[in-house]
Design an enzyme around this catalytic site. Structure first.
Site, PDB file in Angstrom:
ATOM      1  N   ASP A  13       0.659  -1.070  -0.090  1.00  0.00           N
ATOM      2  CA  ASP A  13       0.403  -0.255   0.365  1.00  0.00           C
ATOM      3  C   ASP A  13       0.978   1.332   0.140  1.00  0.00           C
ATOM      4  OD1 ASP A  13      -2.151  -1.640   1.050  1.00  0.00           O
ATOM      5  OD2 ASP A  13      -1.861  -1.796   2.470  1.00  0.00           O
ATOM      6  N   LYS A  16       1.587   1.756  -5.141  1.00  0.00           N
ATOM      7  CA  LYS A  16       2.416   1.708  -5.897  1.00  0.00           C
ATOM      8  C   LYS A  16       1.751   1.615  -7.136  1.00  0.00           C
ATOM      9  CE  LYS A  16       3.102  -3.287  -4.557  1.00  0.00           C
ATOM     10  NZ  LYS A  16       2.982  -2.387  -2.847  1.00  0.00           N
ATOM     11  N   LYS A  18       0.003   4.607  -8.997  1.00  0.00           N
ATOM     12  CA  LYS A  18       0.252   5.060  -9.670  1.00  0.00           C
ATOM     13  C   LYS A  18       1.640   5.296 -10.665  1.00  0.00           C
ATOM     14  CE  LYS A  18       1.352  10.277  -9.032  1.00  0.00           C
ATOM     15  NZ  LYS A  18       1.781  11.396  -8.854  1.00  0.00           N
ATOM     16  N   GLY A  40      -4.472  -4.834  -4.677  1.00  0.00           N
ATOM     17  CA  GLY A  40      -5.365  -4.000  -4.603  1.00  0.00           C
ATOM     18  C   GLY A  40      -4.281  -2.712  -5.052  1.00  0.00           C
ATOM     19  N   HIS A  41      -4.277  -2.143  -6.709  1.00  0.00           N
ATOM     20  CA  HIS A  41      -3.477  -1.047  -7.401  1.00  0.00           C
ATOM     21  C   HIS A  41      -4.657  -0.334  -8.118  1.00  0.00           C
ATOM     22  CE1 HIS A  41       0.628  -3.318  -7.715  1.00  0.00           C
ATOM     23  NE2 HIS A  41      -0.183  -3.476  -6.660  1.00  0.00           N
ATOM     24  N   THR A 131      -5.636 -11.770   3.621  1.00  0.00           N
ATOM     25  CA  THR A 131      -7.009 -11.449   2.324  1.00  0.00           C
ATOM     26  C   THR A 131      -7.383 -12.339   2.378  1.00  0.00           C
ATOM     27  OG1 THR A 131      -5.589 -12.037   0.528  1.00  0.00           O
ATOM     28  CG2 THR A 131      -5.263  -9.711   1.447  1.00  0.00           C
ATOM     29  N   GLN A 225       1.980  -6.478  -3.099  1.00  0.00           N
ATOM     30  CA  GLN A 225       2.540  -5.700  -1.768  1.00  0.00           C
ATOM     31  C   GLN A 225       3.961  -5.656  -1.807  1.00  0.00           C
ATOM     32  OE1 GLN A 225       1.999 -10.331  -2.958  1.00  0.00           O
ATOM     33  NE2 GLN A 225      -0.254  -9.274  -2.589  1.00  0.00           N
TER      34      GLN A 225
HETATM   35  P1  IMP Z   1      -2.195 -12.563   2.218  1.00  0.00           P
HETATM   36  O1  IMP Z   1      -1.472 -12.534   1.351  1.00  0.00           O
HETATM   37  O2  IMP Z   1      -3.911 -12.658   1.963  1.00  0.00           O
HETATM   38  O3  IMP Z   1      -2.409 -13.768   2.997  1.00  0.00           O
HETATM   39  O4  IMP Z   1      -2.340 -11.655   3.788  1.00  0.00           O
HETATM   40  C1  IMP Z   1      -1.246 -12.444   4.348  1.00  0.00           C
HETATM   41  C2  IMP Z   1       0.162 -10.738   4.789  1.00  0.00           C
HETATM   42  O5  IMP Z   1      -0.457 -10.252   3.802  1.00  0.00           O
HETATM   43  C3  IMP Z   1      -1.523 -10.470   5.579  1.00  0.00           C
HETATM   44  O6  IMP Z   1      -0.929  -8.820   6.668  1.00  0.00           O
HETATM   45  C4  IMP Z   1      -2.176  -9.131   4.784  1.00  0.00           C
HETATM   46  O7  IMP Z   1      -2.976  -7.650   5.107  1.00  0.00           O
HETATM   47  C5  IMP Z   1      -0.877  -8.990   4.263  1.00  0.00           C
HETATM   48  N1  IMP Z   1      -1.716  -8.272   2.262  1.00  0.00           N
HETATM   49  C6  IMP Z   1      -1.503  -9.164   0.950  1.00  0.00           C
HETATM   50  N2  IMP Z   1      -1.809  -8.438  -0.260  1.00  0.00           N
HETATM   51  C7  IMP Z   1      -1.314  -7.390   0.482  1.00  0.00           C
HETATM   52  C8  IMP Z   1      -1.439  -5.750  -0.519  1.00  0.00           C
HETATM   53  O8  IMP Z   1      -1.731  -5.687  -0.982  1.00  0.00           O
HETATM   54  N3  IMP Z   1      -0.999  -4.830   0.794  1.00  0.00           N
HETATM   55  C9  IMP Z   1      -0.674  -4.504   1.924  1.00  0.00           C
HETATM   56  N4  IMP Z   1      -0.859  -5.798   2.830  1.00  0.00           N
HETATM   57  C10 IMP Z   1      -1.629  -7.119   1.492  1.00  0.00           C
END
Ligand code: IMP
Length: 431
Positions: A13, A16, A18, A40-41, A131, A225
């Protein structure tokens, strides 16, 4: 530079979307190399908002090839839904503009169910705060050699054999969690139905990437991520299940490491985190609330409120090292407008010893107390600044101090979600 990797240098978050959009305008190929629709972009183009999850950000730009590499885990139904949503916004997506690696593992409904059931069953301290998209269970199947991959959709006998193999593993697991066994025939039917819609985009990504590289095309590797969620170098076990750092760009599409010319780290001017896990500079006071409100810190994928805290230079110095970051894009500086004093974490006190990095052991991480440096804030607005001259002196001092502490220069400075509100210092694609 021909090829650029963009990676998040904190817990995701960082903004990225933009920057990737800004760079993708000049790239020929935009490739996702890890993660899945947990990402989520958000792209804002001419005030129109696009929210992407599994699709590479390049899809919204015409004339580019968008690639989903083998390092990604892909939910086929979710992807098709996302394609429909983006098409409804007037974007053209076709097999000419989107390619999915044939060796990409598929996220199936039982992966999401397992992910969510485990989280529900977890006690305080062991919950990851995922998530719930099935990311971890799908990567487990990939490494466990029981994943169903895109190429398996093309042959019914292979598909059935793969499903049987996966069920041998998953049904006993589900029993233990009080879930019914998987309906084998219904699942196979669902997969057969979705197969042609996915297979139209499938191809040997590694080969196309090699050809594009030889032809001198510019490749943008779009990370999802952030490096502190990396399976090896993140705050394990509170991490995602893929390698997020820049080296993964090569294995995640099947290209040699020499293809990477420049690594751009995306860094938010403060720190946020969604989900559980250590966060040394977290603020649970009015300042943290203010960062969250001003920064609109709610997840694009889950809508969850993000935890907020001061900028942690020690952690970013660490992630710049593990990804070999050449320059950073500093985002959301405007969220810091109006603070009288800002704090930057420069290291940690661990039982009386000063450390300039976060140790790996969980118990030590928990005992690390941030060591802060106070930096004077500014009262003027930096929102929408497009040149250094538009910035107050103290904002420039803050940026310069960040560069010194993380030992990496600022290549881009982003001052609002609008793409024009960017100060360019070094063009990552420049030769
Ligand atoms: P997972 O990727 O759904 O297994 O989640 C594992 C951890 O990564 C959790 O703390 C999520 O909140 C975090 N996470 C996964 N994808 C994102 C992202 O795109 N942005 C921020 N945190 C993420």
């Amino acid at each position: 530079m021909a090829n650029v990797v963009v990676v998040g240098a904190q817990w995701g978050d960082e903004g990225k979307g933009k920057i990737v959009d800004w760079l993708s305008e000049r790239a020929d190929v935009i490739a996702r190399f890890q993660g899945g629709h947990n990402a989520g972009h958000t792209l804002v183009i001419d005030s129109k908002v696009y929210k992407l999850h599994a699709l590479p950000s390049g899809v919204v730009r015409g004339g580019k090839l968008s690639v989903i590499g083998n390092g990604v885990v892909l939910d086929p139904w979710n992807l098709l839904q996302e394609i429909e949503t983006i098409r409804a916004q007037g974007v053209e997506i076709s097999p000419e503009t989107l390619m999915i690696a044939e060796n990409t593992p598929l996220i199936l409904p039982y992966h999401g169910e397992l992910d969510r059931a485990r989280e529900e069953a977890a006690s305080k301290g062991t919950k990851i705060g995922t998530t719930g998209r099935g990311i971890g269970p799908c990567y487990e199947d990939k490494v466990g050699r029981r994943a169903i991959r895109v190429a398996d959709l093309a042959d019914h006998a292979t598909l059935e054999a793969r499903v049987d193999r996966a069920l041998q593993h998953h049904d006993p697991l589900r029993k233990g969690l009080g879930q019914p066994p998987i309906d084998r025939d219904a699942l196979i039917e669902q997969l057969k139905q979705v197969a042609p819609n996915i297979l139209q985009y499938a191809g040997p990504v590694w080969k196309v990437m090699s050809e594009k590289r030889k032809a001198g095309k510019r490749i943008l590797f779009e990370g999802a991520q952030g490096a502190l969620l990396d399976i090896d170098f993140g705050t394990y076990p509170f991490v995602t299940s893929s390698n997020v750092i820049a080296g993964q760009a090569a294995t995640g599409v099947g290209i040699g490491p020499g293809a990477i010319d420049y690594v751009l780290g995306i860094v938010k001017a403060y720190t946020t985190r969604v989900g559980e896990g250590p966060f040394p500079t977290e603020l649970q006071d009015a300042d943290g609330q203010r960062l969250g409100e001003r920064g609109h810190e709610f997840g694009t994928t889950t809508g969850r409120q993000r935890r907020c805290g001061w900028f942690d230079a020690a952690l970013v110095r660490q992630t710049c090292a593990t990804s070999g970051v050449n320059g950073i894009s500093l985002t959301k500086l405007d969220v810091l407008d109006g603070f009288e004093t800002l704090k930057i974490c420069v290291g940690y006190d661990l039982d009386g010893t000063r450390l300039d990095y976060l140790p790996t052991a969980t118990d030590q991480q928990a005992r690390c107390v941030p060591i802060y440096e106070d930096v004077p804030g500014w009262s003027e607005s930096t929102e929408g600044a497009r040149s250094w001259a538009d910035l107050p002196a103290n904002a420039i001092k803050y940026v310069r101090r960040v560069e010194e502490l993380i030992d990496c220069p600022v290549a881009l400075l982003s001052t609002s979600p609008e793409r024009e509100d960017t100060i360019l210092v070094t063009d990552p694609f420049a030769d």
